[in-house]
Each structure stands twice: as C-alpha cells, then as structure tokens.
Design a protein around this motif. Structure first.
Motif, PDB file in Angstrom:
ATOM      1  N   TYR A 189      40.567 -18.569 -10.690  1.00 53.18           N
ATOM      2  CA  TYR A 189      39.173 -18.131 -10.756  1.00 53.18           C
ATOM      3  C   TYR A 189      38.886 -17.305 -12.013  1.00 53.18           C
ATOM      4  CZ  TYR A 189      34.647 -16.615  -8.836  1.00 53.18           C
ATOM      5  OH  TYR A 189      33.313 -16.381  -8.609  1.00 53.18           O
ATOM      6  N   PHE A 190      39.660 -16.260 -12.242  1.00 47.68           N
ATOM      7  CA  PHE A 190      39.477 -15.451 -13.445  1.00 47.68           C
ATOM      8  C   PHE A 190      40.560 -15.727 -14.490  1.00 47.68           C
ATOM      9  CE2 PHE A 190      37.105 -12.599 -10.505  1.00 47.68           C
ATOM     10  CZ  PHE A 190      35.898 -12.631 -11.163  1.00 47.68           C
ATOM     11  N   GLY A 191      41.706 -16.310 -14.078  1.00 47.72           N
ATOM     12  CA  GLY A 191      42.812 -16.547 -14.998  1.00 47.72           C
ATOM     13  C   GLY A 191      42.485 -17.569 -16.066  1.00 47.72           C
ATOM     14  N   MET A 192      41.865 -18.676 -15.681  1.00 47.08           N
ATOM     15  CA  MET A 192      41.525 -19.726 -16.643  1.00 47.08           C
ATOM     16  C   MET A 192      40.069 -19.626 -17.100  1.00 47.08           C
ATOM     17  SD  MET A 192      44.288 -21.232 -17.186  1.00 47.08           S
ATOM     18  CE  MET A 192      44.109 -22.834 -17.899  1.00 47.08           C
ATOM     19  N   CYS A 193      39.328 -18.720 -16.494  1.00 46.37           N
ATOM     20  CA  CYS A 193      37.922 -18.531 -16.868  1.00 46.37           C
ATOM     21  C   CYS A 193      37.568 -17.058 -16.694  1.00 46.37           C
ATOM     22  CB  CYS A 193      37.018 -19.407 -16.011  1.00 46.37           C
ATOM     23  SG  CYS A 193      35.280 -19.234 -16.448  1.00 46.37           S
ATOM     24  N   PRO A 194      37.851 -16.233 -17.715  1.00 46.15           N
ATOM     25  CA  PRO A 194      37.607 -14.803 -17.586  1.00 46.15           C
ATOM     26  C   PRO A 194      36.133 -14.408 -17.683  1.00 46.15           C
ATOM     27  CG  PRO A 194      38.495 -15.303 -19.750  1.00 46.15           C
ATOM     28  CD  PRO A 194      38.517 -16.593 -18.967  1.00 46.15           C
ATOM     29  N   ALA A 195      35.241 -15.379 -17.757  1.00 44.19           N
ATOM     30  CA  ALA A 195      33.814 -15.078 -17.856  1.00 44.19           C
ATOM     31  C   ALA A 195      33.361 -14.303 -16.629  1.00 44.19           C
ATOM     32  CB  ALA A 195      33.009 -16.368 -17.975  1.00 44.19           C
ATOM     33  N   PRO A 196      32.429 -13.370 -16.801  1.00 44.81           N
ATOM     34  CA  PRO A 196      31.922 -12.625 -15.643  1.00 44.81           C
ATOM     35  C   PRO A 196      31.168 -13.546 -14.689  1.00 44.81           C
ATOM     36  CG  PRO A 196      30.652 -12.102 -17.613  1.00 44.81           C
ATOM     37  CD  PRO A 196      31.782 -12.972 -18.045  1.00 44.81           C
ATOM     38  N   GLU A 197      31.093 -13.144 -13.443  1.00 50.64           N
ATOM     39  CA  GLU A 197      30.382 -13.948 -12.454  1.00 50.64           C
ATOM     40  C   GLU A 197      28.888 -13.967 -12.771  1.00 50.64           C
ATOM     41  OE1 GLU A 197      32.922 -13.712  -8.408  1.00 50.64           O
ATOM     42  OE2 GLU A 197      31.728 -11.928  -8.841  1.00 50.64           O
ATOM     43  N   VAL A 198      28.236 -15.055 -12.372  1.00 47.82           N
ATOM     44  CA  VAL A 198      26.799 -15.185 -12.583  1.00 47.82           C
ATOM     45  C   VAL A 198      26.056 -14.346 -11.552  1.00 47.82           C
ATOM     46  CG1 VAL A 198      27.007 -17.491 -13.576  1.00 47.82           C
ATOM     47  CG2 VAL A 198      26.602 -17.251 -11.131  1.00 47.82           C
ATOM     48  N   ASN A 199      24.803 -14.071 -11.828  1.00 48.31           N
ATOM     49  CA  ASN A 199      23.973 -13.349 -10.856  1.00 48.31           C
ATOM     50  C   ASN A 199      23.842 -14.167  -9.570  1.00 48.31           C
ATOM     51  OD1 ASN A 199      23.511 -11.254 -12.650  1.00 48.31           O
ATOM     52  ND2 ASN A 199      21.630 -12.182 -13.444  1.00 48.31           N
ATOM     53  N   ASP A 200      23.825 -13.494  -8.448  1.00 45.05           N
ATOM     54  CA  ASP A 200      23.658 -14.121  -7.127  1.00 45.05           C
ATOM     55  C   ASP A 200      24.750 -15.150  -6.827  1.00 45.05           C
ATOM     56  OD1 ASP A 200      21.207 -12.667  -6.708  1.00 45.05           O
ATOM     57  OD2 ASP A 200      20.228 -14.107  -8.040  1.00 45.05           O
ATOM     58  N   THR A 201      25.954 -14.867  -7.276  1.00 49.13           N
ATOM     59  CA  THR A 201      27.063 -15.807  -7.109  1.00 49.13           C
ATOM     60  C   THR A 201      27.422 -16.017  -5.639  1.00 49.13           C
ATOM     61  OG1 THR A 201      29.318 -16.340  -7.743  1.00 49.13           O
ATOM     62  CG2 THR A 201      28.837 -14.014  -7.369  1.00 49.13           C
ATOM     63  N   LEU A 202      27.911 -17.214  -5.351  1.00 47.24           N
ATOM     64  CA  LEU A 202      28.482 -17.523  -4.033  1.00 47.24           C
ATOM     65  C   LEU A 202      30.003 -17.424  -4.079  1.00 47.24           C
ATOM     66  CD1 LEU A 202      26.235 -20.530  -2.965  1.00 47.24           C
ATOM     67  CD2 LEU A 202      26.168 -18.189  -2.102  1.00 47.24           C
ATOM     68  N   HIS A 203      30.539 -16.999  -5.223  1.00 49.25           N
ATOM     69  CA  HIS A 203      31.977 -16.808  -5.441  1.00 49.25           C
ATOM     70  C   HIS A 203      32.757 -18.115  -5.284  1.00 49.25           C
ATOM     71  CE1 HIS A 203      31.112 -12.558  -5.560  1.00 49.25           C
ATOM     72  NE2 HIS A 203      30.510 -12.653  -4.384  1.00 49.25           N
ATOM     73  N   VAL A 204      32.191 -19.205  -5.801  1.00 46.81           N
ATOM     74  CA  VAL A 204      32.875 -20.499  -5.817  1.00 46.81           C
ATOM     75  C   VAL A 204      32.740 -21.064  -7.231  1.00 46.81           C
ATOM     76  CG1 VAL A 204      32.960 -22.853  -4.924  1.00 46.81           C
ATOM     77  CG2 VAL A 204      32.394 -20.958  -3.389  1.00 46.81           C
ATOM     78  N   ARG A 205      33.887 -21.342  -7.853  1.00 48.96           N
ATOM     79  CA  ARG A 205      33.902 -21.964  -9.179  1.00 48.96           C
ATOM     80  C   ARG A 205      34.534 -23.350  -9.084  1.00 48.96           C
ATOM     81  NH1 ARG A 205      35.270 -17.166 -13.628  1.00 48.96           N
ATOM     82  NH2 ARG A 205      33.242 -16.170 -13.420  1.00 48.96           N
ATOM     83  N   HIS A 206      33.985 -24.268  -9.883  1.00 49.15           N
ATOM     84  CA  HIS A 206      34.476 -25.648  -9.927  1.00 49.15           C
ATOM     85  C   HIS A 206      35.044 -25.901 -11.328  1.00 49.15           C
ATOM     86  CE1 HIS A 206      32.272 -26.288  -6.196  1.00 49.15           C
ATOM     87  NE2 HIS A 206      31.253 -25.653  -6.775  1.00 49.15           N
ATOM     88  N   PHE A 207      36.318 -26.239 -11.397  1.00 50.62           N
ATOM     89  CA  PHE A 207      37.023 -26.500 -12.648  1.00 50.62           C
ATOM     90  C   PHE A 207      37.204 -28.011 -12.790  1.00 50.62           C
ATOM     91  CE2 PHE A 207      37.964 -22.249 -11.424  1.00 50.62           C
ATOM     92  CZ  PHE A 207      38.208 -21.538 -12.585  1.00 50.62           C
ATOM     93  N   ASN A 208      36.727 -28.586 -13.897  1.00 56.74           N
ATOM     94  CA  ASN A 208      36.842 -30.025 -14.138  1.00 56.74           C
ATOM     95  C   ASN A 208      37.296 -30.278 -15.567  1.00 56.74           C
ATOM     96  OD1 ASN A 208      35.755 -31.336 -11.624  1.00 56.74           O
ATOM     97  ND2 ASN A 208      34.097 -29.919 -12.100  1.00 56.74           N
ATOM     98  N   GLU A 209      38.119 -31.321 -15.710  1.00 56.33           N
ATOM     99  CA  GLU A 209      38.631 -31.678 -17.029  1.00 56.33           C
ATOM    100  C   GLU A 209      38.847 -33.181 -17.086  1.00 56.33           C
ATOM    101  OE1 GLU A 209      41.822 -29.468 -19.590  1.00 56.33           O
ATOM    102  OE2 GLU A 209      42.836 -30.786 -18.159  1.00 56.33           O
ATOM    103  N   SER A 210      38.589 -33.770 -18.257  1.00 61.64           N
ATOM    104  CA  SER A 210      38.916 -35.171 -18.491  1.00 61.64           C
ATOM    105  C   SER A 210      39.643 -35.279 -19.824  1.00 61.64           C
ATOM    106  CB  SER A 210      37.644 -36.040 -18.486  1.00 61.64           C
ATOM    107  OG  SER A 210      36.781 -35.642 -19.502  1.00 61.64           O
ATOM    108  N   VAL A 211      40.529 -36.278 -19.915  1.00 67.52           N
ATOM    109  CA  VAL A 211      41.375 -36.409 -21.098  1.00 67.52           C
ATOM    110  C   VAL A 211      41.478 -37.869 -21.539  1.00 67.52           C
ATOM    111  CG1 VAL A 211      42.808 -34.445 -20.419  1.00 67.52           C
ATOM    112  CG2 VAL A 211      43.537 -36.730 -19.792  1.00 67.52           C
ATOM    113  N   LEU A 212      41.897 -38.041 -22.786  1.00 69.09           N
ATOM    114  CA  LEU A 212      42.366 -39.325 -23.280  1.00 69.09           C
ATOM    115  C   LEU A 212      43.859 -39.138 -23.464  1.00 69.09           C
ATOM    116  CD1 LEU A 212      41.774 -42.182 -24.208  1.00 69.09           C
ATOM    117  CD2 LEU A 212      41.324 -41.301 -26.483  1.00 69.09           C
ATOM    118  N   PRO A 213      44.655 -39.588 -22.476  1.00 69.54           N
ATOM    119  CA  PRO A 213      46.093 -39.285 -22.488  1.00 69.54           C
ATOM    120  C   PRO A 213      46.860 -40.088 -23.528  1.00 69.54           C
ATOM    121  CG  PRO A 213      45.572 -40.681 -20.628  1.00 69.54           C
ATOM    122  CD  PRO A 213      44.264 -40.376 -21.320  1.00 69.54           C
ATOM    123  N   VAL A 214      48.006 -39.565 -23.891  1.00 71.95           N
ATOM    124  CA  VAL A 214      48.928 -40.259 -24.790  1.00 71.95           C
ATOM    125  C   VAL A 214      49.649 -41.337 -23.986  1.00 71.95           C
ATOM    126  CG1 VAL A 214      50.980 -39.991 -26.220  1.00 71.95           C
ATOM    127  CG2 VAL A 214      49.216 -38.225 -26.234  1.00 71.95           C
ATOM    128  N   GLY A 215      49.833 -42.498 -24.604  1.00 68.62           N
ATOM    129  CA  GLY A 215      50.581 -43.562 -23.944  1.00 68.62           C
ATOM    130  C   GLY A 215      49.741 -44.703 -23.458  1.00 68.62           C
TER     131      GLY A 215
END
Length: 181
Positions: free
Chosen positions: A155-181
């Motif tokens: 939650y804070f380890g990979m995204c140290p940004a402060p929480e938004v106003n009126d937060t529900l304390h749920v963060r969604h982490f998404n990533e897409s890649v073009l992998p090697v191989g």
C-alpha cells in the motif's frame, strides 16, 4: 420575420454541428480502416512506413518492471485509490417543500503511475529488426494486478503517495509489460 430569423440561426447551428460530427466520424472510420488494413508481415519484408510484425523480443540489458520485477523492454504501471464523498443536497418534494438528502459520490483517483522502455530487437524466422518503442503501438500483457488496504506492505511501500481525500483505504496496483523472449 424575427421569429423566422431565429429559426434560421438554429438550423444553421444544427447543420454545422451535424457536419462537424459527420467529418469526425469519417476521420475515425478512415483511421480504423487504415490501422486494420496494415498487413502482418515477416521481418525480412518490412518496408518504410506503417507495418505490423510479430516475433520474439531480445535485448542484452532488459528492464525490470516496477511492480512485478519481470524482465521486459517496456512496462507501464498505475496505482488508483478508491474514494467516497457524502454531501447534503437540497431538493423539493412532491408537496413543494424543501428537504435535504444525502448524496453519495464514488470514484477512483490515480495516485501514481509510471513506466519505462528501451530499444530492443524483434526476431522472427526470417530475420531481426531493431525497434524503438517511442510512439509504437505495442501488444503488452498484464504482469501485475492486486488490490490491498493500508495494512499491506504494498500500500505505501510501492506507492508512498499520500492518501486521497475521502479515501476508502483501497488501492489497486496494475502493470503491463512487453516481456523478453
């Protein structure tokens, strides 16, 4: 006569708007057709211009994606946080009396995002080509998708940004890649 002039003005605006929307729709259709008509070809047959190629990605110095740590040549990630706001709004009921009611708004805000890319080699059975991903339309694959609350190290380890106003304390982490191989 004045009323007729007003209607002519309305008709002219409506006609202009219709012409604008038609031209935008035609431009979108031409672009879609152009992109879908780009031929899939072998790397040995590439010519200057728009081409669609497939192959294996090779690089001597792969990147490691931010969230998944996966070796790749391109990655993009984002973190969104859910929020909910409660406000009071005034309305008039059927009897004409002013009353208050609670209004709930929900949404998600992007709190952090990023990515990286590098030049790579694309190789198929006919040869190889050096690709600069700047401005290219790459077919990426999801590499990371997870939701968590503040009790999770992510939650804070990979995204140290402060929480938004009126937060529900749920963060969604998404990533897409073009992998090697």
């Amino acid at each position: 006569s004045v009323l007729l002039d007003q209607y002519i003005w309305v008709d002219a605006v409506a006609f202009g708007l219709a012409a604008l929307l038609l031209s935008l729709a035609m431009a979108a259709w031409r672009r879609r057709r152009f992109l879908t008509d780009i031929p899939l070809m072998d790397i040995k047959d590439i010519f200057i211009g728009w081409v669609h190629v497939r192959g294996l990605v090779h690089t001597d110095s792969p990147l490691n994606s931010y969230l998944a740590g996966e070796p790749c040549v391109y990655y993009a990630w984002s973190v969104t946080e859910d929020w909910e706001r409660r406000t009071m709004e005034e309305y008039v009921d059927r009897d004409g009396k002013k009353k208050l009611r609670e209004k709930i708004e929900r949404g998600a805000a992007i709190v952090a995002s990023g990515g990286d890319r590098e030049i790579f080699d694309l190789v198929d059975q006919t040869g190889g080509v050096k690709v600069s991903p700047e401005g290219a339309d790459l077919e990426t694959v999801p590499s990371f998708s997870r939701s968590c609350g503040p009790d999770d190290d992510l939650y804070f380890g990979m995204c140290p940004a402060p929480e938004v106003n009126d937060t529900l304390h749920v963060r969604h982490f998404n990533e897409s890649v073009l992998p090697v191989g």
